[in-house]
Design an enzyme around this catalytic site. Structure first.
Site, PDB file in Angstrom:
ATOM      1  N   LYS A 121       0.828  -1.120  -0.090  1.00 23.37           N
ATOM      2  CA  LYS A 121       0.031   0.027   0.087  1.00 23.37           C
ATOM      3  C   LYS A 121       0.877   1.224  -0.121  1.00 23.37           C
ATOM      4  CE  LYS A 121      -1.448   2.144   3.443  1.00 23.37           C
ATOM      5  NZ  LYS A 121      -1.991   2.779   4.588  1.00 23.37           N
ATOM      6  N   ASP A 139      -6.401   1.330   0.914  1.00 26.62           N
ATOM      7  CA  ASP A 139      -6.386   1.211   2.437  1.00 26.62           C
ATOM      8  C   ASP A 139      -7.751   0.832   2.952  1.00 26.62           C
ATOM      9  OD1 ASP A 139      -7.958   3.143   1.766  1.00 26.62           O
ATOM     10  OD2 ASP A 139      -6.741   4.905   3.194  1.00 26.62           O
TER      11      ASP A 139
END
Length: 227
Positions: A121, A139
């Protein structure tokens, strides 16, 4: 609404109403953004923006952070989530940047994930924000909103969500679409109590269609009158 129509409606709406969406983390160079994103894991951007000015003043360049002790870094970030681990990650990340990348933040996902504290991420955030590459960082906001809107289906992991979004979004919108989804999830499509009553995109939302629209158009059955 078919998936392709949802994607089209999603891109059309946000391209018109928030075409220049950006991260809410404050930074002035790739190194500062990398530090801020590492710190932001399971913590709010607001909190990170409160503590980074002093941190960046003390460690203005990667070489300074690489020479710091973990205890010293901890003192600046003690109010964020998991400060012990993040202090270790920041120092380790800085040392690796100096030793392996000449002090520069690398461009590729493959190189970025080698750094301590950098998962997929975080790597995608740096790749898209700094280098404007078509990378989708997933996320909790992106995961939730894309699922509720119906942009993704049967995607149970962040990687599965990432792959579906990258597959169906126009390549030139992928980087900014990450911010569209995050901001919508942060301020309107909240986890526990989504603000559907003020949401401007309910017309394309599968969650709204399933939980509100169908309830409104379904009439209760009449009780059979006794003779």
């Amino acid at each position: 609404m078919l998936k392709k129509d949802r994607y089209r409606a999603f891109v059309e709406y946000f391209s018109t109403h928030n075409p220049d969406a950006q991260t809410e983390l404050n930074y002035s160079n790739p190194f500062e953004l990398l530090v801020a994103v590492i710190l932001s894991a399971q913590c709010t951007d607001k909190r990170i923006n409160q503590i980074t000015p002093a941190l960046f003043e003390r460690f203005p360049v990667v070489e300074a952070l690489a020479e710091a002790s973990i205890d010293e870094v901890f003192a600046y970030i003690r109010s964020v989530s998991y400060p012990n681990n993040k202090a270790k990650h920041l120092v380790g990340m800085a040392k690796m940047l100096v030793e392996n990348f000449n002090g520069h933040v690398p461009e590729t996902i493959e190189d970025l994930v080698k750094l301590p504290g950098v998962g997929r991420k975080t790597a995608n955030v740096i790749s898209s924000v700094v280098y404007n590459r078509p990378a989708m960082a997933v996320d909790t906001h992106v995961f939730r909103v894309s699922n509720r809107l119906g942009l993704t289906s049967r995607a149970t992991t962040p990687l599965a969500v990432e792959k579906q979004l990258v597959k169906y979004l126009p390549e030139e919108t992928i980087a900014v679409a990450h911010h569209w989804l995050i901001l919508h999830g942060r301020y309107i499509c909240l986890a526990r109590t989504p603000k559907c009553e003020i949401c401007p995109i309910t017309y394309m939302c599968k969650y709204y269609e399933t939980n509100f629209l169908k309830q409104k158009i379904t009439r209760p059955k009449l009780k059979t009158e006794r003779k």
